[in-house]
Design an enzyme around this catalytic site. Structure first.
Site, PDB file in Angstrom:
ATOM      1  N   GLU A   1      17.398 -17.788  -6.138  1.00 19.97           N
ATOM      2  CA  GLU A   1      17.229 -16.472  -6.974  1.00 19.97           C
ATOM      3  C   GLU A   1      16.812 -16.234  -8.148  1.00 19.97           C
ATOM      4  OE1 GLU A   1      16.763 -12.305  -6.429  1.00 19.97           O
ATOM      5  OE2 GLU A   1      16.589 -13.733  -5.196  1.00 19.97           O
TER       6      GLU A   1
ATOM      7  N   LYS B   1       6.569  -4.304  -3.021  1.00 20.15           N
ATOM      8  CA  LYS B   1       7.868  -4.034  -2.897  1.00 20.15           C
ATOM      9  C   LYS B   1       8.198  -4.345  -1.376  1.00 20.15           C
ATOM     10  CE  LYS B   1      12.075  -2.855  -4.087  1.00 20.15           C
ATOM     11  NZ  LYS B   1      12.747  -3.887  -4.998  1.00 20.15           N
TER      12      LYS B   1
ATOM     13  N   LYS C   1      13.015 -15.010  -9.457  1.00 21.53           N
ATOM     14  CA  LYS C   1      12.886 -13.965 -10.461  1.00 21.53           C
ATOM     15  C   LYS C   1      12.136 -14.311 -11.568  1.00 21.53           C
ATOM     16  CE  LYS C   1      14.719 -10.766  -8.367  1.00 21.53           C
ATOM     17  NZ  LYS C   1      14.367 -11.535  -7.278  1.00 21.53           N
TER      18      LYS C   1
ATOM     19  N   TRP D   1      -3.323  -2.610  -1.192  1.00 20.60           N
ATOM     20  CA  TRP D   1      -2.842  -3.987  -1.742  1.00 20.60           C
ATOM     21  C   TRP D   1      -4.154  -4.689  -0.719  1.00 20.60           C
ATOM     22  CZ3 TRP D   1      -1.263  -8.615   0.677  1.00 20.60           C
ATOM     23  CH2 TRP D   1      -0.669  -9.510  -0.017  1.00 20.60           C
TER      24      TRP D   1
ATOM     25  N   ASN E   1      -2.585   2.027   5.749  1.00 23.20           N
ATOM     26  CA  ASN E   1      -1.859   0.642   5.577  1.00 23.20           C
ATOM     27  C   ASN E   1      -1.745  -0.022   6.644  1.00 23.20           C
ATOM     28  OD1 ASN E   1      -1.182   2.075   3.280  1.00 23.20           O
ATOM     29  ND2 ASN E   1       0.853   2.363   3.792  1.00 23.20           N
ATOM     30  N   GLY E   2      -2.025  -1.543   6.479  1.00 20.25           N
ATOM     31  CA  GLY E   2      -1.788  -2.445   7.474  1.00 20.25           C
ATOM     32  C   GLY E   2      -3.146  -3.259   7.830  1.00 20.25           C
TER      33      GLY E   2
ATOM     34  N   ARG F   1       5.285  -0.095  -4.694  1.00 21.80           N
ATOM     35  CA  ARG F   1       4.963  -0.805  -3.814  1.00 21.80           C
ATOM     36  C   ARG F   1       3.954  -2.140  -3.782  1.00 21.80           C
ATOM     37  NH1 ARG F   1       6.806   2.224   0.917  1.00 21.80           N
ATOM     38  NH2 ARG F   1       5.413   1.006   2.276  1.00 21.80           N
TER      39      ARG F   1
ATOM     40  N   HIS G   1      17.423 -36.887  -6.690  1.00 19.13           N
ATOM     41  CA  HIS G   1      16.614 -37.215  -5.685  1.00 19.13           C
ATOM     42  C   HIS G   1      15.024 -36.705  -6.069  1.00 19.13           C
ATOM     43  CE1 HIS G   1      19.922 -38.855  -3.329  1.00 19.13           C
ATOM     44  NE2 HIS G   1      20.768 -37.439  -3.798  1.00 19.13           N
TER      45      HIS G   1
ATOM     46  N   CYS H   1       0.970  -1.289  -0.017  1.00 23.82           N
ATOM     47  CA  CYS H   1       0.040  -0.003  -0.109  1.00 23.82           C
ATOM     48  C   CYS H   1       1.005   1.276   0.070  1.00 23.82           C
ATOM     49  CB  CYS H   1      -0.976   0.112   1.211  1.00 23.82           C
ATOM     50  SG  CYS H   1      -1.853  -1.399   1.370  1.00 23.82           S
TER      51      CYS H   1
ATOM     52  N   GLU I   1       8.463 -14.599  -9.965  1.00 21.12           N
ATOM     53  CA  GLU I   1       8.020 -13.224 -10.003  1.00 21.12           C
ATOM     54  C   GLU I   1       7.424 -12.179 -10.854  1.00 21.12           C
ATOM     55  OE1 GLU I   1      10.146 -11.440  -6.042  1.00 21.12           O
ATOM     56  OE2 GLU I   1      11.212 -11.637  -7.676  1.00 21.12           O
TER      57      GLU I   1
END
Length: 615
Positions: A488, A610, A492, A75, A101-102, A27, A511, A2, A495
């Site tokens: 990583e 973000k 990426k 968000w 926010n929150g 964000r 395995h 947010c 995402e």
């Protein structure tokens, strides 16, 4: 998550708030809204979608004049993303308007109580409950807005950053924070409110960062008065002078922030070690480490807590610390750390890593570690952020603003800081020779130029991306220092392209994951000359015999892997512990180009934020 923007002053608020919301789009959000106050009237417009949708709707539906305004990008947490659940929210009387926010965790019980008192609700949000709770306090207690906010927040459980406006008090905005960042920009006869400083950097370089559990009444012509929410004690505001500039948060000619930030890595890495590392003299200076060298060097173990990309940087650091400084290291997901009753003692050192310095899970892990008596060292990018203030000591990465949601330069600069720290400890403990120490410093100094060389493969990588852009799954394999790079790289791709990808240690392939390999499966293998090279070649042969498509990241001049792989991407040679700073570059570019070719929103991928400031 947010974004909050507010303005009160002598300028028209709308263009400032709108541009501020655009600056906070990184964000992550799914709806947006703005409320303006002009000549006794509160005007509100909000919509599901992007800030561009809000701009079109607003300019076609309401008069955008007014010297006071608050805006929000949401968000979704409570209630689906739609126009009604979007912020800002009015109180039942229409006098109060709020952005938040929150999460208010006890909103349901508060809502039931307010309904008994005759309040009605249009949305499914916890935020509408909060604004009506504040209104209820004003009506019952006969207090002003600032006091009402304080009383109401003492009845809530959860995390928040809020800005509240009362049309009966047109010269003030009340703000508060607990667990979610909030900055106040101080100008000449004007004030700004935002989730971070980027929305107001062109107007002022003076900012006050609220601490957890603080609220402020921002009054035009009277300044800012800060109090503790819990006990109403006054707090002297500390005004920070911002180092950020406007150019840093613009795209600078690149198509996307992510691409710009990938290409900024040579300078970001240089900025991170500049002033700290003197290779010719064999010196590393890090105030946060120097001042606490005995405590850190004599630690029983180091615990690294982080989330997402920062967690991957922590995994690289585990290899580096244990290899160089010979200190046992454990790497923990911050989101799980405090929920498993971890064993922490005063002999432990906890390193908390976060790009934003506001990650809620990491902040919670820090608080738990401090309660147990551990020494907590923070690694973050944002000066003045919560983690930088909560930890015992720390180091900034100096990466500059990272706007793209998918971290790139944050990862490489975090590894740079942690490498410097490990080398400093190794030198102090005598676990590295003077000649090896100097050699490591010299190689680290060369890394920015070698990253530039790795970036020269961009067009070649674009061609590989075009071949595999329609893949539905992808495996990433690496060993040793480059196993975390495989994780990583897979993250990426997930995402920003929404292609399913998984990273594994190369030796683990047989395995289980080897069952997935067929002629449709691209497999990215990190196969540099340094570290288990022969073993990785054997893994590549196993993939080849099952008709998997191999994309190999290799050291310049490699011939053995080139004969086996379908595609080869070269990176310069360096010492093994520094290879992650190079091998991650082609994986970032590969993900970027695939996402662009698929038409994805690279800088703002769906469902992501973000800075994750709620659990």
């Amino acid at each position: 998550m947010c974004g909050i923007v507010g303005y009160i002053g002598h300028r028209d608020a709308y263009p400032i708030v709108l541009k501020g919301l655009q600056r906070l789009e990184y964000r992550g959000y799914d709806s947006a809204g703005i409320a303006l106050f002009d000549d006794g009237e509160l005007k509100l417009c909000k919509t599901k979608g992007k800030v561009s949708d809000l701009k079109e709707k607003m300019e076609n539906s309401i008069e955008t004049s007014g010297k006071v305004g608050i805006g929000h990008t949401r968000w979704a947490t409570h209630g689906e993303p739609n126009d009604v659940n979007s912020h800002p929210h009015y109180s039942n009387s229409g006098d109060l308007v709020i952005i938040h926010n929150g999460i208010i965790e006890n909103y349901d019980s508060l809502k039931k109580e307010l309904k008994k008192r005759g309040y009605t609700f249009k949305s499914e949000t916890d935020t509408e409950v909060l604004v009506n709770l504040i209104e209820d306090v004003i009506q019952k207690e006969g207090v002003k807005l600032g006091k009402a906010v304080q009383i109401a927040l003492n009845q809530t459980i959860g995390a928040y950053a809020i800005a509240v406006f009362d049309k009966k008090k047109p010269d003030e905005i009340v703000v508060a924070r607990l667990g979610s960042p909030l900055a106040i920009g101080v100008g000449e006869e004007e004030f700004f409110v935002a989730s971070d400083a980027s929305p107001f950097i062109e107007f002022t370089n003076n900012a006050i960062y609220l601490e957890d559990g603080e609220m402020a009444v921002v009054r035009l012509h009277k300044g800012v008065k800060i109090r503790k929410i819990k006990d109403d004690t006054l707090v002297d505001p500390y005004i920070h002078e911002l180092q950020m500039n406007l150019e840093q948060i613009e795209k600078g000619g690149y198509d996307h922030f992510m691409l710009k930030e990938i290409y900024e890595q040579p300078s970001a890495i240089s900025d991170t070690y500049r002033g700290r590392m003197l290779p010719d003299k064999g010196i590393i200076r890090m105030a946060g480490v120097d001042d606490n060298i005995e405590r850190i060097a004599n630690a029983r173990r180091i615990l690294i807590v982080a989330c997402g990309t920062s967690w991957h940087a922590g995994l690289v650091a585990e290899y580096i610390f244990e290899d160089l400084a010979r200190i046992p290291v454990e790497v923990e997901y911050a989101s799980e750390f405090r929920y498993r009753n971890p064993i922490i003692t005063e002999n432990d050192v906890v390193i908390a890593i976060s790009q934003s310095g506001e990650t809620a899970d990491t902040m919670a892990a820090i608080k738990l570690a401090k309660e147990k008596g551990a020494f907590v060292f923070g690694v973050c990018n944002v000066v003045g952020s919560s983690i930088s203030r909560e930890t015992n000591a720390g180091a900034y990465t100096h990466a500059g603003p990272e706007i793209g949601v998918a971290s790139t330069k944050a990862f490489t600069t975090q590894i740079t800081v942690l490498t410097l720290m490990a080398l400093k400890l190794a030198k102090h403990k005598g676990t590295i020779s003077n000649s090896d120490f100097r050699f490591h410093l010299q190689e680290l100094e060369r890394i920015p130029e070698k990253v530039k060389e790795a970036l020269n493969s961009d067009e070649h990588i674009r061609g590989i991306a075009d071949i595999y852009k329609e893949a539905t799954n992808c495996l990433y394999l690496g060993r040793g220092f480059n196993f975390p790079v495989a994780l990583e790289g897979a993250l990426k791709l997930k995402e920003i392209s929404y292609i399913h990808a998984e990273g594994y240690p190369a030796a683990e392939m047989k395995h289980g994951p080897i069952a997935l390999i067929d002629e449709q499966m691209p497999v990215v293998v990190i196969a540099t000359k340094k570290g288990h090279y022969e073993k990785v070649v054997s893994n590549i042969q196993e993939i080849k015999s099952r008709k998997g498509k191999i994309i190999a990241v290799v050291t310049d001049g490699d011939t053995e892997v080139r004969e086996l792989a379908d595609h080869v991407i070269e990176v310069p040679e360096t010492i093994e512990s520094l290879t992650p700073l190079l091998t991650t570059i082609p994986l970032q570019l590969l993900s970027y180009h695939i996402a662009v070719m698929l038409g994805r929103n690279v800088d703002q991928p769906r469902n992501l934020a973000k800075s994750v400031t709620v659990e």
